[in-house]
Scaffold this active site. Structure first.
Site, PDB file in Angstrom:
ATOM      1  CG  ASP A 105     -13.257   6.576  -1.166  1.00  0.00           C
ATOM      2  OD1 ASP A 105     -13.011   6.461   0.045  1.00  0.00           O
ATOM      3  OD2 ASP A 105     -12.359   6.549  -2.046  1.00  0.00           O
ATOM      4  CG  HIS A 132      -8.514   0.114  -2.769  1.00  0.00           C
ATOM      5  ND1 HIS A 132      -7.765  -0.995  -2.417  1.00  0.00           N
ATOM      6  CD2 HIS A 132      -9.136   0.521  -1.623  1.00  0.00           C
ATOM      7  CE1 HIS A 132      -7.937  -1.241  -1.122  1.00  0.00           C
ATOM      8  NE2 HIS A 132      -8.754  -0.341  -0.625  1.00  0.00           N
ATOM      9  CD  GLN A 177     -13.042  -1.486  -0.572  1.00  0.00           C
ATOM     10  OE1 GLN A 177     -12.234  -1.328   0.320  1.00  0.00           O
ATOM     11  NE2 GLN A 177     -14.268  -1.934  -0.354  1.00  0.00           N
ATOM     12  CB  CYS A 201     -14.422   1.554   0.186  1.00  0.00           C
ATOM     13  SG  CYS A 201     -13.986   3.300   0.225  1.00  0.00           S
ATOM     14  NE  ARG A 259      -3.902   0.603   1.928  1.00  0.00           N
ATOM     15  CZ  ARG A 259      -5.136   0.769   2.403  1.00  0.00           C
ATOM     16  NH1 ARG A 259      -5.364   1.597   3.405  1.00  0.00           N
ATOM     17  NH2 ARG A 259      -6.155   0.100   1.898  1.00  0.00           N
ATOM     18  NE  ARG A 289     -11.012  -5.113   0.715  1.00  0.00           N
ATOM     19  CZ  ARG A 289     -10.125  -4.163   1.026  1.00  0.00           C
ATOM     20  NH1 ARG A 289     -10.517  -3.102   1.682  1.00  0.00           N
ATOM     21  NH2 ARG A 289      -8.861  -4.257   0.662  1.00  0.00           N
TER      22      ARG A 289
HETATM   23  N1   CP Z   1     -11.395   0.188   2.570  1.00  0.00           N
HETATM   24  C1   CP Z   1     -10.118   0.085   2.956  1.00  0.00           C
HETATM   25  O1   CP Z   1      -9.196  -0.187   2.175  1.00  0.00           O
HETATM   26  O2   CP Z   1      -9.936   0.237   4.294  1.00  0.00           O
HETATM   27  P1   CP Z   1      -8.538   0.394   5.032  1.00  0.00           P
HETATM   28  O3   CP Z   1      -7.943   1.701   4.590  1.00  0.00           O
HETATM   29  O4   CP Z   1      -8.895   0.377   6.488  1.00  0.00           O
HETATM   30  O5   CP Z   1      -7.652  -0.752   4.646  1.00  0.00           O
HETATM   31  N1  NVA Z   2      -9.797   6.948  -1.461  1.00  0.00           N
HETATM   32  C1  NVA Z   2      -9.461   6.527  -0.128  1.00  0.00           C
HETATM   33  C2  NVA Z   2      -9.735   5.058   0.031  1.00  0.00           C
HETATM   34  C3  NVA Z   2      -9.559   4.541   1.433  1.00  0.00           C
HETATM   35  C4  NVA Z   2      -9.808   3.082   1.533  1.00  0.00           C
HETATM   36  C5  NVA Z   2      -8.007   6.848   0.145  1.00  0.00           C
HETATM   37  O1  NVA Z   2      -7.171   6.681  -0.756  1.00  0.00           O
HETATM   38  O2  NVA Z   2      -7.694   7.272   1.261  1.00  0.00           O
END
Ligand code: CP
Ligand code: NVA
Length: 301
Positions: A213, A129, A132, A253, A102, A281
């Site tokens: 989101d 993502h 997700q 999400c 990530r 998930r």
């Molecule tokens: N939706 C999602 O990816 O959550 P986190 O940021 O908690 O992993």
């Molecule tokens: N768009 C958000 C998604 C979080 C799961 C971010 O990148 O923070």
């Protein structure tokens, strides 16, 4: 070797394989199994950004599949002090069996995969993502049947990672993504499967899914005040839900910011679905991991 670096360009057959493995994993959860598909493997989770769902679901999935996860906060390894991605990758590739990453730049995940030469999964970048959205499609189909031909309305920042993966999924699975967003946050591309309007009511008309989101994605914190101003009208609230189909599935999400992208009452009324979505998930990560470590079928002839 297989990776999951983005949804863009993924074939439907591969995505469907992942979803069917996820379905099997969900059914089998808790039942004693013989050696898991990750037995003897150590998987590195290299995270530059915060995470609850993605981190926990991968850690649990890897363990339940017989492997061992090793969580590495980027701030605590030399990567955080400027060691190159490619050097980190060449070290990891000699020590662990797979990586879940990530971070900010999509290119970093792609470079990691190229240099580490171990299966690599994008656990969120600024561009995509994929884990997700595969999981979200799993959730939709579990609750409502095939997503083909359906209308998904995305309300909010249509330029960020989550809607970008939704847009790729719309092409793969054959549905329509209708985005409602301010001009500065419109989708990167529109076309047959993706449309954009500034009017949330127009996007949700006839929608099977209402999705949102956060307004402020990770890394955009310095823009928070400006974003909150412009995103004010792009909120999932009762009035907006009433404009969609009567059996619309409200999805998020998560994490959720009540009173911003979604009202507290809608979130609580739809909590069963939204937290089923979060639970999925875990099952979908298993589908992704199993797909990645299994050998592609050889074509005959
Ligand atoms: N939706 C999602 O990816 O959550 P986190 O940021 O908690 O992993
Ligand atoms: N768009 C958000 C998604 C979080 C799961 C971010 O990148 O923070």
């Amino acid at each position: 070797m297989r990776h999951l670096l983005k949804l863009e360009g993924t074939h439907e057959a591969e995505a469907r394989q992942i979803l069917s493995l996820a379905k099997k994993a969900k059914k089998a959860r808790g039942k004693a199994t013989a050696k898991g598909p990750l037995a003897g493997q150590i998987w590195a989770l290299i995270f530059t950004k915060a995470s609850t769902r993605t981190r926990v679901s991968f850690e649990v999935a890897i363990r339940e599949m017989g492997g061992v996860p090793s969580f590495l906060s980027a701030a605590e390894i030399q990567l955080g002090r400027g060691e190159l991605v490619r050097d980190t990758a060449r070290v990891m590739g000699r020590m662990v069996h797979g990586a879940v990453i990530r971070t900010f730049a999509q290119n970093d995940v792609e470079e990691f995969a190229a240099y580490a030469r171990i299966p690599t999964i994008n656990a969120l970048t600024d561009d995509e993502h994929p884990c997700q959205i595969l999981s979200d499609i799993f959730t939709f189909e579990e609750k409502r049947g095939s997503i083909k031909g359906k209308r998904v309305a995305f309300i909010g920042d249509a330029a960020c990672n989550v809607p970008r993966s939704w847009a790729a999924a719309a092409k793969i699975f054959g549905f329509h993504l209708a985005c409602a967003a301010p001009k500065e946050f419109q989708p990167v591309q529109t076309g047959k499967h993706v449309s954009w309007t500034e009017d949330p009511a127009e996007a949700v008309k006839g929608a099977d899914v209402l999705y949102t989101d956060v307004w402020v994605s990770m890394g955009k914190e310095s823009e928070a005040a400006a974003r909150e101003k412009v995103f004010g009208p792009y909120q999932i609230n009762r009035k907006l839900v009433a404009k969609a189909k009567p059996n619309v599935l409200v999805m998020h999400c998560l994490p959720a910011y009540r009173g911003k992208e979604i009202t507290a009452d809608v979130l609580e009324m739809r909590a069963q679905d939204i937290f089923d979505q979060a639970e999925n998930r875990l099952h979908t990560q298993k589908g992704i991991l199993e797909w990645i470590v299994s050998k592609p079928l050889q074509k005959k002839g």
